[in-house]
Design an enzyme around this catalytic site. Sequence first.
Site, PDB file in Angstrom:
ATOM      1  N   LYS A  84       0.297  34.137 -12.620  1.00  0.00           N
ATOM      2  CA  LYS A  84      -1.261  34.628 -13.006  1.00  0.00           C
ATOM      3  C   LYS A  84      -1.671  34.563 -10.747  1.00  0.00           C
ATOM      4  CE  LYS A  84      -0.648  32.559 -17.110  1.00  0.00           C
ATOM      5  NZ  LYS A  84      -1.279  30.893 -17.927  1.00  0.00           N
ATOM      6  N   ARG A 106       9.112  21.110  -5.948  1.00  0.00           N
ATOM      7  CA  ARG A 106       9.749  21.413  -4.678  1.00  0.00           C
ATOM      8  C   ARG A 106       9.302  23.200  -4.560  1.00  0.00           C
ATOM      9  NH1 ARG A 106      16.015  22.698  -5.290  1.00  0.00           N
ATOM     10  NH2 ARG A 106      16.476  21.011  -3.739  1.00  0.00           N
TER      11      ARG A 106
END
Lengths: 314, 419
Positions: A84, A106
Amino acid sequence: MQLQHLLGIEPLQPQQIKEILDLADQYADRNRTSSRNSKVLAGCTQINMFFENSTRTQASFEIAGKRLGADVMNIAMQASSIKKGETLVDTALTLNAMHPDLLVVRHPHSGAVDLLAQKVNCAVLNAGDGRHEHPTQALLDALTIRRSKGRLHRLNIAICGDIAHSRVARSNLILLGKMENRIRLVGPATLMPAGINEFGAEVFHDMEEGLKDVDVVMMLRLQRERMDGGFIPSEREYYHRYGLNAAKLSNAKPDAIVMHPGPMNRGVEIDGDIADDLSRSVIQEQVEMGVAVRMAAMDILMRNRRQNLEEAQR
Amino acid sequence: MTSLRITNVHLIDPELQTIQLGSLTIIDGRIAADDLSAPTLDGRGKYLAPGIVDIGVKVCEPGERHKESFRSAGLAAAAGGVTTMVTRPDTDPVIDSPETLEFATRRAQAACAVHTYQMAALTKGRLGREMTEIGFMQDAGAVAFTDCDSVVSDTKVLSRALTYAQQLGALVIGHPQDPGLSKGAAATSGKFASLRAIPAASPMAERLGLERDLALVEMTGAKYHADQISTALALPALERAKQQGLDVTAGVSIHHLTLNEFDVADYRSFFKVKPPLRSEEDRLAMVAALAAGILDIISSMHTPQDEESKRLPFEQAASGAVALETLLPAALRLYHADQLSLPQLFRAMSLNPAKLLGLPGGSLAQGAPADLILFDPDTPFVLDRFKLHSKSKNTPFDGQRMQGQVLATFVHGQKVYQR
């Protein structure tokens, strides 16, 4: 110096590495018994934020957290807010406002986990940032080596394959160097990072020569998804020159162990028979040690955090 | 008739390469013969130099006015001793037509107290396919033609654009980087970039880009300026071209003269510039080349970026740094380190850029426009980025100790800034 985050191997002292490995050793033994679950991290909230797909590492962190009694939550970042348009820092600030104790992160870009750690006040554990570092992988490799070789110094260790694109190689190179081992890097010149001659490792482009009398053979995954195209002519030529098979392995010491961080490309960088040969391959043990090392790292980070919070309250 | 006599100042003359204690008289915006009847301003033993002519300033108008407007850039320039800004066309939309050029010129004139001149794109949309209306834009006041950091990779297109520019006597400014080799790079390849695992390009990309451009300049006879040279590897080609008599000059950014790759440290994105910071050996080679006159011009390469575009992982963060206000104090580091003299610095910051573009200025001679800075090279201060006049605060010098402050800036004899 107390560890607040585990962002890489580079900032660690040899003594800190040893402490993590010693504790992980205990967890490894306990993980084999029925009393493997504890309440060390009871009440701690651990959020696994993986901006890059991973099954094994994420599962390993999740199991490690759950064994220690933490409340573990996984967020698949690829499917969420970054789609988004939210920036990494905003995502971090949002999660930080929910007061987690530990973020396991990560990210596909080097340095992204460092950036995130600057913006939050919980502990941050780097589960791999770009090509930069993957500290728990290097620690689990170190523990595996120490358990099967009885020591973690003065060993001849060959790291083979795609060195340039590998955070595993970078963290291992730093860790094993700090512990005073002789390191060889084996691979084609196109997969070696620039300035490699200044890293204090020996570089070999001929694998048979590179494996001569080594104690440990560390294979790396050929990171096909990282390739811009054109680093190697073809998979089959790569397998011919740099794939680990019995003939090439015969150059190493007879008791040399074979390692691979997984997931393996059988028939590209490693022969299936070698990978499955339990007298040589410690690949399954690496996975096992992964859980133990992550438990140890989280235990230490949370212990330090508790101490810091108590000191701050006083 | 307005006049002013600035007395008791060290006059830095970049043409004569001298510093002399004396006075200077301004009459009607121009430097005039000494006139004892003019009202005086006591310079209190400080330094007076021709104002800086800064080639390659990015003002984010049109398109990104929240990063920098002509108004904010003009204030920053005046405060930094930059009396002439030569602005870049890499805006959104690109300044590649007489209409967009006219818009930028009008905005600049309405909002800036310092002189502004515009550069225009060499190819439409900076896409490297078709040349722009170089003639029309030259008539409309464009002083040079450049695609900025977007390299024209098609040599046929570039050779034609150079040929066309040559017949008009128009200056073309190139960005010497081989687009293939430097693609995706955020650092200079070497041990540091490998340790930090930042995608990096070999410094050879710069030499390749420069050699190619110089070959085309030799072929077409065009007037060419390399915007930024940053590596020692590129210098021999440049020197050779000059010896050969090609109409070639080269610049260097203040950041490549005062910072090196290690300043990036733990992924500090304010140190991400384009081309990336180089090794310390390269930095020293740039300083030496400037002293030897192989490099001609120091630029700020002022590139405003907002917090959002910098607060990202290093690879993804935007390139560039604001530098209008830090150009002089950063350049003075080289003076304080005894590497360049003040007349040498002002030759590279004022005289040479003015000469290259055929602008008045850069001179203390009688009749020259009274574009001047009065400054103290020694005042120490710690830079606070939030005190900069630029709308964007992305400076690599934040929190650093610097020396040298502008006391007053004059444009055409009018004081446009006073500390």
